[in-house]
Scaffold this motif. Structure first.
Motif, PDB file in Angstrom:
ATOM      1  N   LYS A 210       0.830  -1.558   0.083  1.00 43.61           N
ATOM      2  CA  LYS A 210      -0.399   0.593   0.253  1.00 43.61           C
ATOM      3  C   LYS A 210       0.817   0.914   0.053  1.00 43.61           C
ATOM      4  O   LYS A 210       0.142   2.057  -0.660  1.00 43.61           O
ATOM      5  N   ARG A 211       2.027   1.128   0.605  1.00 48.05           N
ATOM      6  CA  ARG A 211       3.509   2.533   0.539  1.00 48.05           C
ATOM      7  C   ARG A 211       4.504   1.793   0.216  1.00 48.05           C
ATOM      8  O   ARG A 211       4.776   0.429   0.705  1.00 48.05           O
ATOM      9  N   THR A 212       5.099   2.665  -0.592  1.00 55.26           N
ATOM     10  CA  THR A 212       6.641   2.212  -0.148  1.00 55.26           C
ATOM     11  C   THR A 212       8.013   2.898  -0.062  1.00 55.26           C
ATOM     12  O   THR A 212       7.658   4.444  -0.580  1.00 55.26           O
ATOM     13  N   LEU A 213       8.437   2.827   0.437  1.00 55.17           N
ATOM     14  CA  LEU A 213       9.737   3.867   1.850  1.00 55.17           C
ATOM     15  C   LEU A 213      11.033   4.377   0.867  1.00 55.17           C
ATOM     16  O   LEU A 213      10.847   2.355   0.456  1.00 55.17           O
ATOM     17  N   PHE A 214      11.559   4.792   0.048  1.00 51.99           N
ATOM     18  CA  PHE A 214      13.183   4.470  -0.910  1.00 51.99           C
ATOM     19  C   PHE A 214      13.725   5.589   0.472  1.00 51.99           C
ATOM     20  O   PHE A 214      13.573   6.466   0.614  1.00 51.99           O
ATOM     21  N   ILE A 215      14.819   4.835   0.789  1.00 50.25           N
ATOM     22  CA  ILE A 215      15.852   4.450   1.591  1.00 50.25           C
ATOM     23  C   ILE A 215      17.290   4.888   0.918  1.00 50.25           C
ATOM     24  O   ILE A 215      17.570   3.974  -0.078  1.00 50.25           O
ATOM     25  N   LYS A 216      17.740   6.473   0.438  1.00 50.12           N
ATOM     26  CA  LYS A 216      19.164   6.218  -0.051  1.00 50.12           C
ATOM     27  C   LYS A 216      20.652   6.369   0.880  1.00 50.12           C
ATOM     28  O   LYS A 216      19.792   7.964   2.218  1.00 50.12           O
ATOM     29  N   ASP A 217      21.454   6.451   1.455  1.00 49.40           N
ATOM     30  CA  ASP A 217      22.185   6.853   2.287  1.00 49.40           C
ATOM     31  C   ASP A 217      21.991   7.339   3.563  1.00 49.40           C
ATOM     32  O   ASP A 217      21.996   8.286   4.472  1.00 49.40           O
ATOM     33  N   GLY A 218      21.046   5.694   3.850  1.00 48.01           N
ATOM     34  CA  GLY A 218      21.007   5.876   5.137  1.00 48.01           C
ATOM     35  C   GLY A 218      19.507   7.293   5.569  1.00 48.01           C
ATOM     36  O   GLY A 218      19.438   7.095   6.787  1.00 48.01           O
ATOM     37  N   VAL A 219      18.591   7.924   5.477  1.00 47.04           N
ATOM     38  CA  VAL A 219      17.721   8.433   5.596  1.00 47.04           C
ATOM     39  C   VAL A 219      16.446   7.217   4.035  1.00 47.04           C
ATOM     40  O   VAL A 219      16.853   7.188   3.087  1.00 47.04           O
ATOM     41  N   ILE A 220      15.509   8.268   4.411  1.00 46.61           N
ATOM     42  CA  ILE A 220      13.983   8.262   4.011  1.00 46.61           C
ATOM     43  C   ILE A 220      14.452   9.102   2.596  1.00 46.61           C
ATOM     44  O   ILE A 220      14.388  10.242   2.671  1.00 46.61           O
ATOM     45  N   TYR A 221      13.820   8.975   1.719  1.00 50.22           N
ATOM     46  CA  TYR A 221      14.359   9.277   0.289  1.00 50.22           C
ATOM     47  C   TYR A 221      13.225   9.845  -0.164  1.00 50.22           C
ATOM     48  O   TYR A 221      13.050  11.253  -1.069  1.00 50.22           O
ATOM     49  N   HIS A 222      11.938   9.182  -0.365  1.00 53.06           N
ATOM     50  CA  HIS A 222      11.157   9.439  -1.086  1.00 53.06           C
ATOM     51  C   HIS A 222      10.080   8.801  -0.957  1.00 53.06           C
ATOM     52  O   HIS A 222      10.037   7.492   0.049  1.00 53.06           O
ATOM     53  N   GLU A 223       8.184   8.404  -0.890  1.00 57.02           N
ATOM     54  CA  GLU A 223       7.691   7.595  -0.212  1.00 57.02           C
ATOM     55  C   GLU A 223       6.198   7.799  -1.602  1.00 57.02           C
ATOM     56  O   GLU A 223       6.574   8.412  -1.720  1.00 57.02           O
ATOM     57  N   LEU A 224       6.011   6.582  -1.774  1.00 55.40           N
ATOM     58  CA  LEU A 224       4.882   6.749  -2.358  1.00 55.40           C
ATOM     59  C   LEU A 224       3.456   5.872  -1.805  1.00 55.40           C
ATOM     60  O   LEU A 224       3.341   4.732  -0.982  1.00 55.40           O
ATOM     61  N   TYR A 225       2.115   6.304  -2.343  1.00 57.15           N
ATOM     62  CA  TYR A 225       1.098   5.216  -1.973  1.00 57.15           C
ATOM     63  C   TYR A 225       0.288   5.397  -2.710  1.00 57.15           C
ATOM     64  O   TYR A 225       0.465   5.736  -4.134  1.00 57.15           O
ATOM     65  N   ARG A 226       0.166   3.971  -2.698  1.00 57.26           N
ATOM     66  CA  ARG A 226      -0.834   3.674  -3.665  1.00 57.26           C
ATOM     67  C   ARG A 226      -2.004   3.547  -4.318  1.00 57.26           C
ATOM     68  O   ARG A 226      -2.347   4.515  -5.247  1.00 57.26           O
ATOM     69  N   GLY A 227      -2.906   4.218  -3.326  1.00 55.77           N
ATOM     70  CA  GLY A 227      -4.498   4.833  -3.037  1.00 55.77           C
ATOM     71  C   GLY A 227      -5.279   4.253  -4.487  1.00 55.77           C
ATOM     72  O   GLY A 227      -5.743   2.673  -3.869  1.00 55.77           O
ATOM     73  N   GLU A 228      -5.533   4.241  -5.050  1.00 61.21           N
ATOM     74  CA  GLU A 228      -6.875   3.482  -5.906  1.00 61.21           C
ATOM     75  C   GLU A 228      -5.577   2.926  -6.932  1.00 61.21           C
ATOM     76  O   GLU A 228      -6.403   2.679  -8.205  1.00 61.21           O
ATOM     77  N   GLN A 229      -4.380   3.601  -7.423  1.00 67.11           N
ATOM     78  CA  GLN A 229      -3.923   3.078  -8.346  1.00 67.11           C
ATOM     79  C   GLN A 229      -3.993   1.850  -8.530  1.00 67.11           C
ATOM     80  O   GLN A 229      -4.254   0.800  -7.881  1.00 67.11           O
ATOM     81  N   SER A 230      -4.424   1.226 -10.165  1.00 65.99           N
ATOM     82  CA  SER A 230      -4.239   0.041 -10.118  1.00 65.99           C
ATOM     83  C   SER A 230      -2.507  -0.601 -10.192  1.00 65.99           C
ATOM     84  O   SER A 230      -1.831   0.412  -9.664  1.00 65.99           O
ATOM     85  N   ARG A 231      -2.624  -1.699  -9.748  1.00 67.09           N
ATOM     86  CA  ARG A 231      -0.934  -2.744  -9.798  1.00 67.09           C
ATOM     87  C   ARG A 231      -0.114  -1.985 -10.663  1.00 67.09           C
ATOM     88  O   ARG A 231       1.312  -1.653 -10.739  1.00 67.09           O
ATOM     89  N   SER A 232      -0.220  -2.272 -11.956  1.00 67.25           N
ATOM     90  CA  SER A 232       0.569  -1.723 -13.063  1.00 67.25           C
ATOM     91  C   SER A 232       1.155  -0.494 -13.575  1.00 67.25           C
ATOM     92  O   SER A 232       1.899  -0.062 -13.235  1.00 67.25           O
ATOM     93  N   ALA A 233      -0.134   1.030 -12.660  1.00 66.19           N
ATOM     94  CA  ALA A 233       0.545   2.119 -12.922  1.00 66.19           C
ATOM     95  C   ALA A 233       1.549   2.442 -11.446  1.00 66.19           C
ATOM     96  O   ALA A 233       1.710   3.378 -11.439  1.00 66.19           O
TER      97      ALA A 233
END
Length: 252
Positions: A210-233
């Motif tokens: 449902k949610r993806t956290l991206f880590i780079k160099d020991g910090v949270i660099y970016h974050e995505l929420y799926r929400g109502e998106q299709s899995r492919s999107a």
């Protein structure tokens, strides 16, 4: 309701005269029933973060709470008991014992917790039906496929009725068919209310979250929420974020 809370977590390792900062400043919450994927390049700090959440390691500073309990203040014995009672684990290489049949591998955490056998059997039946492993219970791990072994490992993680399921590269040793089977099972388990935190290199695996956290160099660099998106999107957005993650420096 917030289940897991991390505040300004840092982890520094001493290597001779030098110090390596694996985690610089990690803060995020996970709500009960959420399904969170953690992604990043090798060396980004993903495994260190998972080990700290699992109470297998301690942060150098910062605070971690699971259901209001401070994990960073636990002694070794308390942490071991906490893992058995509150956490479930799924590993890339299954971590099953070939000297035990599959049923006994699943029962192992309950045996360590001195759970009565009748209660273990009661818990196993619905899980075995859900994961379609009822006919595998009396066989041994070396007698079944990798995909089947991973389902046995998932059953072992779920039988403790954990508050949080931690998965470390759970599809890493599986072919594409068994990867899809496992991810579909995680999806079903999550819809029943199970909270999942998964470390993965696979954009496909993360697209089930449902949610993806991206880590780079020991910090949270970016974050995505799926929400109502299709899995492919959602998969496409994750892939684009990974490309950006690989090409930029934190703070640039």
């Amino acid at each position: 309701m917030t289940l897991l809370k991390l505040e300004h977590v840092q982890r520094v390792f001493a290597e001779g005269k030098f110090q390596v900062q694996a985690l610089r400043d990690i803060s995020f919450d996970v709500a009960a029933g959420d399904y969170v994927a953690i992604m990043g390049e090798s060396g980004a700090g993903k495994t260190t973060l998972l080990n700290i959440i699992a109470t297998l390691d301690q942060p150098s500073s910062g605070k971690i709470e699971l259901n209001g309990q401070d994990l960073s203040q636990m002694g070794e014995n308390q942490a071991a008991r906490f893992r058995r009672e509150h956490l479930g684990f799924v590993f890339q290489n299954f971590n099953l014992l070939d000297t035990f049949n599959n049923r006994d591998n699943i029962f192992l955490p309950l045996v360590l917790a001195k759970t009565p056998y009748e209660k273990m059997e009661q818990r196993l039946k619905p899980i075995a039906n859900q994961l379609q492993i009822s006919d595998l219970l009396d066989r041994f791990p070396y007698e079944i496929s990798g995909g089947q072994r991973q389902r046995i490992a998932v059953a072992r993680a779920l039988i403790t009725q954990p508050e949080l399921l931690l998965a470390d590269e759970p599809t890493g040793a599986l072919d594409s068919k068994n990867t899809n089977i496992l991810l579909d099972l995680f999806d079903v388990v999550n819809t029943t209310g199970q909270t999942i935190l998964m470390v993965t290199h696979s954009a496909l695996a993360a697209s089930y979250s449902k949610r993806t956290l991206f880590i780079k160099d020991g910090v949270i660099y970016h974050e995505l929420y799926r929400g109502e998106q299709s899995r492919s999107a959602y998969l496409e957005k994750i892939s684009l974020s990974l490309t950006a993650l690989a090409s930029k420096k934190v703070g640039k």
